[in-house]
Motif scaffolding. Structure first.
Motif, short mmCIF file in Angstrom:
data_model
loop_
_atom_site.label_atom_id
_atom_site.label_comp_id
_atom_site.label_asym_id
_atom_site.label_seq_id
_atom_site.Cartn_x
_atom_site.Cartn_y
_atom_site.Cartn_z
N TYR A 214 0.82 -1.21 0.00
CA TYR A 214 0.00 0.00 0.00
C TYR A 214 0.86 1.26 0.00
CZ TYR A 214 -3.28 3.56 1.47
OH TYR A 214 -4.03 4.71 1.55
N SER A 215 1.92 1.24 0.81
CA SER A 215 2.80 2.43 0.86
C SER A 215 3.51 2.62 -0.49
CB SER A 215 3.81 2.32 1.98
OG SER A 215 4.71 1.26 1.74
N LEU A 216 3.90 1.53 -1.16
CA LEU A 216 4.53 1.65 -2.47
C LEU A 216 3.54 2.18 -3.51
CD1 LEU A 216 6.62 -1.64 -2.63
CD2 LEU A 216 7.49 0.69 -2.40
N ILE A 217 2.30 1.74 -3.44
CA ILE A 217 1.29 2.21 -4.38
C ILE A 217 1.01 3.69 -4.15
CG2 ILE A 217 -1.16 2.03 -5.00
CD1 ILE A 217 -0.88 -0.99 -4.57
N SER A 218 0.90 4.09 -2.88
CA SER A 218 0.60 5.49 -2.61
C SER A 218 1.75 6.41 -3.01
CB SER A 218 0.25 5.68 -1.13
OG SER A 218 1.36 5.37 -0.32
#
Length: 119
Positions: A110-114
């Motif tokens: 999720y952090s990589l996507i954001s």
């Protein structure tokens, strides 16, 4: 026939999930475990073995997590005894506690996507 067997094991796994969550919340008082959360239960077809997948809200380091899982595994006979007293099964399954790292991996993804969306 297969569908009924699969449905029965799912129902029993859900019930074990609820009961063990209650047992860990009210009956196991060990500071080293912290706050365990049952993320899933996988039960064998013969209902003799159950893998209990746990995550910990307040544990971050691998040493803390390993210690907590070992303590839960050592308490598995007592937890199994309490589970057998609350469920109407012919044989209470042997419990094997395993750490579920999917929550942490999901947070990383999720952090990589954001981050990529901001670019």
């Amino acid at each position: 026939m297969y569908f009924q067997h699969n449905y029965r094991t799912q129902r029993i796994a859900q019930e074990i999930h609820k009961k063990i969550s209650i047992i860990l919340q009210h009956r196991i008082d060990d500071i080293r475990i912290g706050i365990p959360t049952i993320s899933g239960v996988q039960i064998s077809k013969d209902l003799k073995n159950a893998n209990i997948f746990v995550t910990f809200i307040d544990k971050e380091g691998p040493e803390e997590i390993d210690t907590a899982v070992i303590i839960l595994q050592r308490a598995s006979r007592f937890i199994r005894f309490l589970l057998a007293n609350t469920m109407c099964l012919r044989v209470a399954p042997m419990l094997c506690f395993k750490y579920d790292s999917s929550l942490i991996e999901g947070a990383k993804v999720y952090s990589l996507i954001s981050i990529t969306e901001k670019l």
